[in-house]
Design an enzyme around this catalytic site. Structure first.
Site, PDB file in Angstrom:
ATOM      1  N   HIS A 168       0.811  -1.219   0.000  1.00 39.70           N
ATOM      2  CA  HIS A 168       0.000   0.000   0.000  1.00 39.70           C
ATOM      3  C   HIS A 168       0.845   1.270   0.000  1.00 39.70           C
ATOM      4  O   HIS A 168       1.923   1.326   0.580  1.00 39.70           O
ATOM      5  CB  HIS A 168      -0.946   0.011   1.209  1.00 39.70           C
ATOM      6  CG  HIS A 168      -0.230  -0.045   2.531  1.00 39.70           C
ATOM      7  ND1 HIS A 168       0.269   1.061   3.169  1.00 39.70           N
ATOM      8  CD2 HIS A 168       0.061  -1.092   3.340  1.00 39.70           C
ATOM      9  CE1 HIS A 168       0.824   0.705   4.312  1.00 39.70           C
ATOM     10  NE2 HIS A 168       0.716  -0.611   4.434  1.00 39.70           N
ATOM     11  N   ASP A 169       0.345   2.272  -0.716  1.00 39.50           N
ATOM     12  CA  ASP A 169       0.952   3.611  -0.782  1.00 39.50           C
ATOM     13  C   ASP A 169       2.299   3.625  -1.487  1.00 39.50           C
ATOM     14  O   ASP A 169       3.034   4.608  -1.403  1.00 39.50           O
ATOM     15  CB  ASP A 169       1.094   4.224   0.621  1.00 39.50           C
ATOM     16  CG  ASP A 169      -0.221   4.321   1.355  1.00 39.50           C
ATOM     17  OD1 ASP A 169      -1.039   5.179   0.984  1.00 39.50           O
ATOM     18  OD2 ASP A 169      -0.455   3.527   2.285  1.00 39.50           O
TER      19      ASP A 169
ATOM     20  N   GLY B 183       4.980  -1.315   2.269  1.00 36.94           N
ATOM     21  CA  GLY B 183       4.222  -0.100   2.028  1.00 36.94           C
ATOM     22  C   GLY B 183       5.119   1.119   1.893  1.00 36.94           C
ATOM     23  O   GLY B 183       6.242   1.153   2.399  1.00 36.94           O
TER      24      GLY B 183
END
Length: 274
Positions: A120-121, A138
């Protein structure tokens, strides 16, 4: 718009007329598929996710599913995949989190090989290649035209500068400079991505300047901050050197990879056409 009858398309999904959805795929209600997108079969796309023109996704890959973050409570974060990117079998790309920038972004013309994971991100620029089984934690940031070798794990918040190369089976827990080459567990800077620089048309003077910079920063004795000042003065006006120095000066949560083995000798360099 060829959609296999076994595919499940949620109401609200935006599917371009030129998209193709194969057998046993699932597409969530907030997904957007541009013209030329192909979901080969058994693909799951969910969340607020956009797939650009010509993206191809192979069987058992998942895109835009919830991040592996215990703080995530279903917020409407996003995932964006750039045009013509290939996502191979079993790869996983998670959407952003509220604790990060809120979006996972993969630029155009990338290749995410089989069973690779993009946390994520994370942000990947254009022409990035992640080989098989690469794992990105992430918040990882990767610049243009980077190659990451198979089985490599990259720690959360690490930055990889553009035109860098990461050797396979590496554990990368700190930043890798633009044009750099790093490998090992834990990964260390071992020199420059000489093959990549030559393939992309960088001249001998440009490569030699980067080689001299690498030796100054990672091989010479003394305080690193002092060597940065010397480099800025010695290579004033060199665009590639300025890029490396700006990368080092930028804020980071992970610091910079240390130096590894000795640099390529002059004899080896000449034999390689350097």
């Amino acid at each position: 718009m060829p959609i296999h009858p076994s595919a499940i398309i949620a109401p609200g999904a935006r599917i371009a007329d030129g998209a193709t959805i194969g057998p046993f795929c699932t597409v969530g209600p907030d997904v957007s598929l541009a013209d030329g997108v192909e979901l080969v079969s058994h693909v799951a796309v969910d969340g607020h996710t956009e797939l650009g023109e010509g993206v191809r996704v192979f069987p058992f890959a998942t895109i835009g599913l919830a991040p592996q973050d215990l703080k995530y409570k279903g917020e409407p974060t996003r995932c964006i995949i750039g045009a013509r990117t290939l996502v191979r079998e079993g790869a996983t790309i998670h959407r952003g989190s509220v604790g990060g920038v809120g979006v996972t972004t993969i630029g155009p013309d990338c290749m995410i090989m089989a069973t690779a994971h993009v946390g994520h991100d994370s942000t990947l620029a254009r022409n990035v290649i992640l080989a098989n089984d690469v794992m990105l934690g992430g918040h990882v940031t990767i610049g243009d035209t980077v190659f990451v070798g198979g089985g490599t794990a990259i720690h959360q918040f690490v930055r990889i500068g553009r035109h860098a190369v990461i050797g396979g089976m590496s554990g990368v827990e700190a930043d890798v400079i633009p044009y750099g080459s790093a490998m090992g567990n834990r990964a260390r800077h071992i020199g420059l991505n000489l093959i990549g620089l030559k393939r992309r048309g960088y001249s001998r003077p440009q490569i030699h300047a980067l080689r001299a910079l690498f030796r100054l920063l990672f091989r010479e004795p003394g305080i690193f901050a002092d060597r940065l000042v010397i480099a800025a003065e010695r290579f004033a006006g060199d665009a590639q050197v300025a890029e490396v120095l700006a990368f080092i000066a930028a804020p980071t949560k992970r610091g910079l990879c240390k130096a590894g083995r000795d640099p390529i000798t002059e004899e080896e360099d000449e034999a390689a056409g350097g």
